[in-house]
Design a protein around this motif. Sequence first.
Motif, PDB file in Angstrom:
ATOM      1  N   ALA A 128      -3.316  37.661 126.585  1.00 10.07           N
ATOM      2  CA  ALA A 128      -4.280  38.712 126.228  1.00 10.07           C
ATOM      3  C   ALA A 128      -3.663  40.106 126.207  1.00 10.07           C
ATOM      4  O   ALA A 128      -3.950  40.911 125.312  1.00 10.07           O
ATOM      5  N   THR A 129      -2.832  40.430 127.205  1.00  8.47           N
ATOM      6  CA  THR A 129      -2.247  41.774 127.238  1.00  8.47           C
ATOM      7  C   THR A 129      -1.358  42.024 126.023  1.00  8.47           C
ATOM      8  O   THR A 129      -1.358  43.117 125.451  1.00  8.47           O
ATOM      9  N   ASP A 130      -0.627  41.024 125.606  1.00  6.62           N
ATOM     10  CA  ASP A 130       0.276  41.187 124.465  1.00  6.62           C
ATOM     11  C   ASP A 130      -0.484  41.407 123.165  1.00  6.62           C
ATOM     12  O   ASP A 130      -0.131  42.287 122.370  1.00  6.62           O
ATOM     13  N   ILE A 131      -1.511  40.618 122.937  1.00  5.83           N
ATOM     14  CA  ILE A 131      -2.224  40.756 121.663  1.00  5.83           C
ATOM     15  C   ILE A 131      -3.048  42.045 121.617  1.00  5.83           C
ATOM     16  O   ILE A 131      -3.461  42.488 120.545  1.00  5.83           O
ATOM     17  N   ASN A 132      -3.247  42.659 122.812  1.00  3.11           N
ATOM     18  CA  ASN A 132      -3.935  43.952 122.862  1.00  3.11           C
ATOM     19  C   ASN A 132      -2.951  45.114 123.038  1.00  3.11           C
ATOM     20  O   ASN A 132      -3.363  46.232 123.330  1.00  3.11           O
ATOM     21  N   TYR A 133      -1.665  44.812 122.886  1.00  4.98           N
ATOM     22  CA  TYR A 133      -0.598  45.823 122.932  1.00  4.98           C
ATOM     23  C   TYR A 133      -0.585  46.600 124.246  1.00  4.98           C
ATOM     24  O   TYR A 133      -0.401  47.816 124.273  1.00  4.98           O
ATOM     25  N   LEU A 134      -0.763  45.864 125.342  1.00 11.29           N
ATOM     26  CA  LEU A 134      -0.723  46.453 126.676  1.00 11.29           C
ATOM     27  C   LEU A 134       0.547  45.979 127.391  1.00 11.29           C
ATOM     28  O   LEU A 134       0.938  44.817 127.274  1.00 11.29           O
ATOM     29  N   VAL A 135       1.175  46.873 128.135  1.00  4.50           N
ATOM     30  CA  VAL A 135       2.391  46.523 128.865  1.00  4.50           C
ATOM     31  C   VAL A 135       1.992  46.013 130.250  1.00  4.50           C
ATOM     32  O   VAL A 135       1.573  46.788 131.114  1.00  4.50           O
ATOM     33  N   ALA A 160      -7.357  44.302 135.015  1.00  2.62           N
ATOM     34  CA  ALA A 160      -7.729  45.719 135.041  1.00  2.62           C
ATOM     35  C   ALA A 160      -7.284  46.421 133.757  1.00  2.62           C
ATOM     36  O   ALA A 160      -8.033  47.210 133.172  1.00  2.62           O
ATOM     37  N   LEU A 161      -6.086  46.132 133.309  1.00  2.62           N
ATOM     38  CA  LEU A 161      -5.594  46.718 132.050  1.00  2.62           C
ATOM     39  C   LEU A 161      -6.499  46.338 130.890  1.00  2.62           C
ATOM     40  O   LEU A 161      -6.823  47.179 130.035  1.00  2.62           O
ATOM     41  N   LEU A 162      -6.919  45.087 130.852  1.00  6.17           N
ATOM     42  CA  LEU A 162      -7.776  44.616 129.758  1.00  6.17           C
ATOM     43  C   LEU A 162      -9.160  45.263 129.787  1.00  6.17           C
ATOM     44  O   LEU A 162      -9.814  45.377 128.755  1.00  6.17           O
TER      45      LEU A 162
END
Length: 356
Positions: A128-135, A160-162
Amino acid sequence: MRYAVFTSSANGLILADKIRNNMSAVVDIYCHENMPPREDVQSYSRLSTLLKDIFNKYSGLIFIMATGIVVRTIAPLLESKLTDPAVVVMDEKGQNIISLLSGHVGGANDLTLKLARKLGGNPVITTATDINYLVAPDVVASKLGLYPVSKEGIQVLNSALLRGETVEYFVDEETPCSRSYITKLRKNGIAAHLYSKAELERVIKTTKGYKAIITKHSLPADESVLYLKPRKLVAGIGCRKGTSSVLIMKALTSACGAIGWGPERVDELASSVVKANEQGLLSVGKKLNKQVSFCENDALEKQIEAYGLQESSFVKQTIGVGNVSEAAAYCCVAHGVLALPKTKYEKVAVALVWEK
């Protein structure tokens, strides 16, 4: 890095060769015994039997076959997202390249993207973090040679990032190479703060929010904190008799630079017991204030067999064992991942191994 490619078809073998020829890493190819034998390819009869022996000996496993076969075969071998190797699956035309296992800590997502660029295929990444461009913090850990603690904390911070929340990064100033971590984080677009151990304890207790802390210490447990602990890095060194400390340090500096670090990041130096009186090597250990371990030949032989390391006939005739740098580095960790394969410099060979 060291990767293994598995296939069972002629087209798959062609693709495996292409992978090996385009990767700046050691790539071993395994092909089913129903294919004509080749000297540069290792054969297997049952994939499940082979993987029991080598599953954790590579940084990543690349399968050129159906995803279902791979899932069923590796399932009994899985232990933890923190220790399992990267697993990537692709079809024999290299059209779809799937990050199947250990996408973050193991580096499967990065490996998938790299293979897609090399082969012109479609990378399939589902985290999920990758497809939302989150590190994600566990991706940061993988890139910087760090070990996330705890596994549950990874999910807490990534969730939390998501949700759109922020993760703050802190670096313990007592951790070796602390300022280098600050620099590397900033190069990845992450602002970080350099704090003392006492200051970090205060921050954990008195401030809200999610935190990723790079530290060698054991600090108070908190569900909103993910600790990133430095992995042990061992430099295995082989050298000619009488090689100066200047040449050894120059080789070590170049080798560490190849993985983005300076020699001060190394935790331990290792070599053959035959080199125990090499003043140049001892001098480098003293200058860096690092332990220098000298391994007996039987211990080196065990690592050569366990990891299938290549041997030099000249070195074997000279000191009785055919691989010093890689084997010695592996001797110093419970389980290792090759960061830099044996690399030759003037009168010196260096290999770097991360403890997994």
